[in-house]
Design an enzyme around this catalytic site. Structure first.
Site, PDB file in Angstrom:
ATOM      1  N   SER A 222       0.843  -1.199   0.000  1.00 18.49           N
ATOM      2  CA  SER A 222       0.000   0.000   0.000  1.00 18.49           C
ATOM      3  C   SER A 222       0.877   1.247   0.000  1.00 18.49           C
ATOM      4  O   SER A 222       0.423   2.321  -0.341  1.00 18.49           O
ATOM      5  CB  SER A 222      -0.923   0.019   1.218  1.00 18.49           C
ATOM      6  OG  SER A 222      -0.161   0.174   2.413  1.00 18.49           O
ATOM      7  N   ASP A 223       2.132   1.078   0.384  1.00 23.41           N
ATOM      8  CA  ASP A 223       3.099   2.177   0.480  1.00 23.41           C
ATOM      9  C   ASP A 223       2.560   3.290   1.377  1.00 23.41           C
ATOM     10  O   ASP A 223       2.778   4.473   1.131  1.00 23.41           O
ATOM     11  CB  ASP A 223       3.457   2.710  -0.911  1.00 23.41           C
ATOM     12  CG  ASP A 223       4.830   3.348  -0.948  1.00 23.41           C
ATOM     13  OD1 ASP A 223       5.636   3.046  -0.052  1.00 23.41           O
ATOM     14  OD2 ASP A 223       5.093   4.138  -1.865  1.00 23.41           O
ATOM     15  N   HIS A 224       1.834   2.886   2.419  1.00 22.84           N
ATOM     16  CA  HIS A 224       1.192   3.830   3.337  1.00 22.84           C
ATOM     17  C   HIS A 224       2.240   4.631   4.097  1.00 22.84           C
ATOM     18  O   HIS A 224       3.051   4.075   4.828  1.00 22.84           O
ATOM     19  CB  HIS A 224       0.309   3.063   4.327  1.00 22.84           C
ATOM     20  CG  HIS A 224      -0.472   3.931   5.242  1.00 22.84           C
ATOM     21  ND1 HIS A 224      -1.702   4.438   4.884  1.00 22.84           N
ATOM     22  CD2 HIS A 224      -0.222   4.386   6.481  1.00 22.84           C
ATOM     23  CE1 HIS A 224      -2.176   5.162   5.883  1.00 22.84           C
ATOM     24  NE2 HIS A 224      -1.292   5.147   6.866  1.00 22.84           N
TER      25      HIS A 224
ATOM     26  N   SER B 104       2.542   8.992   0.714  1.00 24.21           N
ATOM     27  CA  SER B 104       1.095   9.062   0.508  1.00 24.21           C
ATOM     28  C   SER B 104       0.457   7.982   1.364  1.00 24.21           C
ATOM     29  O   SER B 104       1.023   6.895   1.513  1.00 24.21           O
ATOM     30  CB  SER B 104       0.768   8.806  -0.972  1.00 24.21           C
ATOM     31  OG  SER B 104      -0.613   8.674  -1.165  1.00 24.21           O
TER      32      SER B 104
END
Length: 170
Positions: A51-53, A72
């Site tokens: 998700s690259d949260h 992001s």
């Protein structure tokens, strides 16, 4: 090998207006690169999707593209972005496998089973809802999301995990 959902869903054309939500690491590239990543995910060259949260405080993202921090939020929109971006190349059962079994295998995590006596571990979602992402869809305290204003396909309502239920409003 993993890839960020942002690199599967977006290209450098999304940076044309210098929206600081698209200041990412690794950066998004060309449409040709995006398609190559989708192909690599479909043929198992890429093992899983992140998700690259990365929640960034509002004031750290509004300074303009050049001074904004990288990152992001992505937990709330990962499934919808991925389903929208890959629906022509990856069918739903394969997509679910990528986000569940393949991702867990990358980290050596046990694959949950649905059996009597096992703790619950389920995701509740509708794979076919189409919508445009807005701030109401982001439940993180930070709203720095690449998904804002973009079409998504599929909505996650919540999870049942270890006898706890977490549901979010749509």
């Amino acid at each position: 090998v993993q890839v960020s959902v942002n690199n599967l869903a977006f290209t450098q054309a999304n940076i044309d207006d210098f929206n600081p939500n698209f200041k990412l690491q690794p950066p998004v590239r060309t449409e040709q690169d995006r398609q190559a990543l989708i192909d690599a995910l479909a043929d198992n060259t890429i093992d899983c999707v992140s998700s690259d949260h990365m929640a960034i405080h509002y004031e750290e993202k509004i300074q303009g593209f050049d001074k904004a921090l990288y990152g992001s939020v992505g937990l709330d929109t990962c499934f919808g972005l991925l389903r929208h971006a890959t629906s022509d190349a990856i069918d739903l059962p394969t997509l679910i496998d990528i986000l569940s079994r393949r991702s867990r295998s990358c980290f050596g995590l046990k694959i949950p089973t649905i059996e009597e006596g096992e703790l619950s571990n389920l995701c509740l979602f509708d794979p076919d809802i189409n919508y445009t992402c807005s701030a109401k869809h982001i439940h993180s305290t930070s709203k720095n999301s690449t998904a804002l204003g973009h079409p998504l396909k599929g909505f996650v309502y919540g999870t049942l995990n270890k006898n706890q239920t977490l549901l979010k409003p749509n």
